[in-house]
Design a protein around this motif. Structure first.
Motif, short mmCIF file in Angstrom:
data_model
loop_
_atom_site.label_atom_id
_atom_site.label_comp_id
_atom_site.label_asym_id
_atom_site.label_seq_id
_atom_site.Cartn_x
_atom_site.Cartn_y
_atom_site.Cartn_z
N CYS A 302 0.84 -1.20 0.00
CA CYS A 302 0.00 0.00 0.00
C CYS A 302 0.87 1.24 0.00
O CYS A 302 2.10 1.17 0.13
N THR A 303 0.24 2.38 -0.16
CA THR A 303 0.94 3.66 -0.06
C THR A 303 0.35 4.41 1.13
O THR A 303 -0.86 4.45 1.31
N HIS A 304 1.20 4.96 1.96
CA HIS A 304 0.72 5.73 3.10
C HIS A 304 1.76 6.77 3.48
O HIS A 304 2.92 6.68 3.08
N HIS A 305 1.34 7.74 4.23
CA HIS A 305 2.25 8.78 4.68
C HIS A 305 3.25 8.20 5.68
O HIS A 305 2.88 7.55 6.65
N ARG A 306 4.52 8.40 5.40
CA ARG A 306 5.57 7.86 6.26
C ARG A 306 5.70 8.67 7.55
O ARG A 306 5.79 9.88 7.53
N GLN A 307 5.69 7.95 8.68
CA GLN A 307 5.85 8.60 9.98
C GLN A 307 7.31 8.48 10.44
O GLN A 307 8.10 7.73 9.86
N CYS A 308 7.65 9.19 11.50
CA CYS A 308 9.03 9.18 11.99
C CYS A 308 9.45 7.80 12.49
O CYS A 308 10.63 7.47 12.51
N GLU A 309 8.48 6.97 12.90
CA GLU A 309 8.80 5.63 13.38
C GLU A 309 8.31 4.57 12.40
O GLU A 309 7.97 3.45 12.78
N ASP A 310 8.30 4.90 11.12
CA ASP A 310 7.79 3.99 10.09
C ASP A 310 8.55 2.67 10.12
O ASP A 310 9.79 2.65 10.16
N ILE A 311 7.81 1.57 10.09
CA ILE A 311 8.45 0.27 10.21
C ILE A 311 9.29 -0.08 8.99
O ILE A 311 10.40 -0.62 9.12
N GLY A 312 8.80 0.25 7.79
CA GLY A 312 9.51 -0.15 6.59
C GLY A 312 10.79 0.62 6.33
O GLY A 312 11.83 0.03 6.01
N ALA A 331 16.64 -0.22 -0.54
CA ALA A 331 15.76 0.40 -1.53
C ALA A 331 14.33 0.15 -1.08
O ALA A 331 14.05 -0.85 -0.40
N PHE A 332 13.43 1.05 -1.45
CA PHE A 332 12.06 0.97 -0.95
C PHE A 332 11.07 1.15 -2.11
O PHE A 332 11.26 1.99 -2.98
N THR A 333 10.02 0.34 -2.11
CA THR A 333 8.93 0.51 -3.06
C THR A 333 7.62 0.41 -2.31
O THR A 333 7.56 -0.15 -1.21
N SER A 334 6.56 0.93 -2.91
CA SER A 334 5.24 0.83 -2.30
C SER A 334 4.18 0.80 -3.39
O SER A 334 4.44 1.15 -4.55
N GLY A 335 2.99 0.34 -3.02
CA GLY A 335 1.90 0.27 -3.97
C GLY A 335 2.19 -0.69 -5.11
O GLY A 335 2.65 -1.81 -4.90
N ILE A 349 12.24 -7.99 1.34
CA ILE A 349 11.39 -8.08 2.53
C ILE A 349 10.09 -7.34 2.22
O ILE A 349 10.11 -6.15 1.92
N HIS A 350 8.99 -8.06 2.29
CA HIS A 350 7.69 -7.49 1.90
C HIS A 350 6.79 -7.37 3.12
O HIS A 350 6.92 -8.14 4.08
N CYS A 351 5.87 -6.43 3.09
CA CYS A 351 4.88 -6.31 4.15
C CYS A 351 3.92 -7.50 4.09
O CYS A 351 4.04 -8.37 3.23
N GLY A 352 2.95 -7.53 4.98
CA GLY A 352 2.00 -8.63 5.00
C GLY A 352 1.11 -8.68 3.77
O GLY A 352 0.51 -9.71 3.48
#
Length: 397
Positions: A302-312, A331-335, A349-352
């Protein structure tokens, strides 16, 4: 059903996550009437219809209810025969849409008949194991010479009901998946650990947490939700069948929960639910062989606003550096931005993948496998780095 009940039912369908909907892709050549067919199927003007070839320039998806199937995502795609540099890019987007399609509707113009484009696509969907239906559109103008498909007219509505029934028959064959309900019995208490920190969405729970709660309730189990700082208090009040925690606090929670109580995470449940749990577990071992300069791709569905404690982008790189004692490249990708070739990476490493349907998640694992690159998911990787992967996997085996 009373009117009030109808409203509630419709609201529930409209809020069904994309990853839980049947994904129907509409494919065919330009001017085959794909967009018109979508409008006829849905009885809505969802897609722009024009006699100009190439009107649909990008895949367009719409989540809705389509009776008698229920919640679906319908995707309109550019023509398979698009030409030129932009046309080639559009066809590539069409094939990306096919990768996450549960049921393919291949549309041919009845007046023009089949071409090498439809024939090649049918061979492709067969090789992928994707169920499909061949539709001859514009049957009000001409009848197809072949009888290997459904004859319809998006203009008059001829054959539309037959097409819906065919799609519903395919959907009925989809295997039933269970998130956690098959691991508990009626009356079991399950403690769900949900940390509330800067990265937690304000005023709501994230999707996997909602889905686990719903699945437990449907099984007649009793979910007890608490923060990580109240786990000990929760354990003093109940004897749970299982504890499910947010992966971010795996280390803390594993020290509190007695070893005789099964423990796992939302992300690991999701890996089992999507069908890639075994690959995720084996892929996590690669974390022990990471060297300085190795590239690691961290991807989210998914795409979401990154927070200061973002897990990814924050926590996972921090834990990996601590576990390996080296400095990898991240490197990071989303959506939808998942590469078609990941051979440059040592590990993915992928999210759930809660917002992605199982076919898309499995496609991404297949891309990694074909590139010769191990792939794991957030929860499995975190459990491995905390030395509790064996314990966290046991309830799911």
């Amino acid at each position: 059903m009373h009117c009030k009940d109808t409203v509630i039912y419709m609201a529930e369908l409209n809020s069904t996550p994309s990853g839980e909907r049947i994904h129907i892709g509409i494919f065919g050549r330009r001017n085959a009437g794909k967009s018109a067919l979508i409008n006829a199927l849905t009885s809505q003007k969802l897609a722009i219809v024009s006699d100009v070839a190439g009107t649909t320039t990008d895949p367009v998806s719409k989540a809705m209810e389509l009776l008698p199937l229920g919640p679906v995502v319908i995707t309109d795609t550019p023509g398979l025969d698009d030409v030129g540099e932009l046309g080639t890019m559009r066809v590539e987007k069409t094939m990306q849409a096919l990768a996450k399609t549960d049921i393919a509707v291949i549309v041919a113009d009845a007046s023009r008949g089949m071409s090498e484009h439809e024939t090649a696509l049918i061979a492709d969907v067969k090789s992928r194991g994707v169920p499909y239906v061949l539709v001859y559109n514009k049957c009000d103008i001409a009848k197809p010479t072949a009888e290997d498909g459904i004859c319809v007219s998006a203009a008059t509505g001829e054959g539309i009901d037959a097409l819906k029934e065919k799609l519903a028959a395919f959907a009925a064959k989809e295997p039933e998946r269970q998130l956690i309900s098959d691991l508990v019995e009626r009356g079991d208490t399950v403690i769900l650990v949900v940390p509330i920190d800067a990265s937690a969405p304000k005023g709501r729970l994230i999707l996997p947490q909602q889905q686990v709660i719903r699945d437990l309730l449907e099984a007649g189990a009793i979910p007890m939700v608490c923060r990580d700082c109240e786990v000990e208090l929760a354990l003093s009040k109940v004897s749970p069948k299982m504890v499910v925690t947010d992966s971010q606090v795996f280390g803390t929670v594993s020290k509190i929960v007695p070893p005789e109580i099964p423990l796992t995470s939302f992300s690991m449940l999701m890996a089992r639910y999507k069908g890639n749990f075994a690959e995720a577990v084996s892929g996590a071992a690669t974390l022990d062989t990471i060297k300085t300069g190795d590239k690691i791709l961290i991807s989210e569905g998914c795409t979401h606003h990154r927070q200061c404690e973002d897990i990814g982008t924050v926590k996972l790189p921090m834990w990996i550096r601590k576990h390996t004692g080296v400095e990898p490249e991240f490197a990071f990708t989303s959506g939808t931005e998942f590469p078609t070739d990941v051979s440059e990476y040592k590990l993915v490493i992928h999210c759930g993948g809660c917002t992605l349907n199982p076919r898309e998640i499995q496609r991404r694992y297949r891309v990694a496998k074909e590139s010769g690159v191990p792939m794991t998911n957030y929860g499995v990787a975190i459990a491995h780095m905390h030395g509790i992967l064996s314990r966290a996997s046991k309830p799911l085996l």
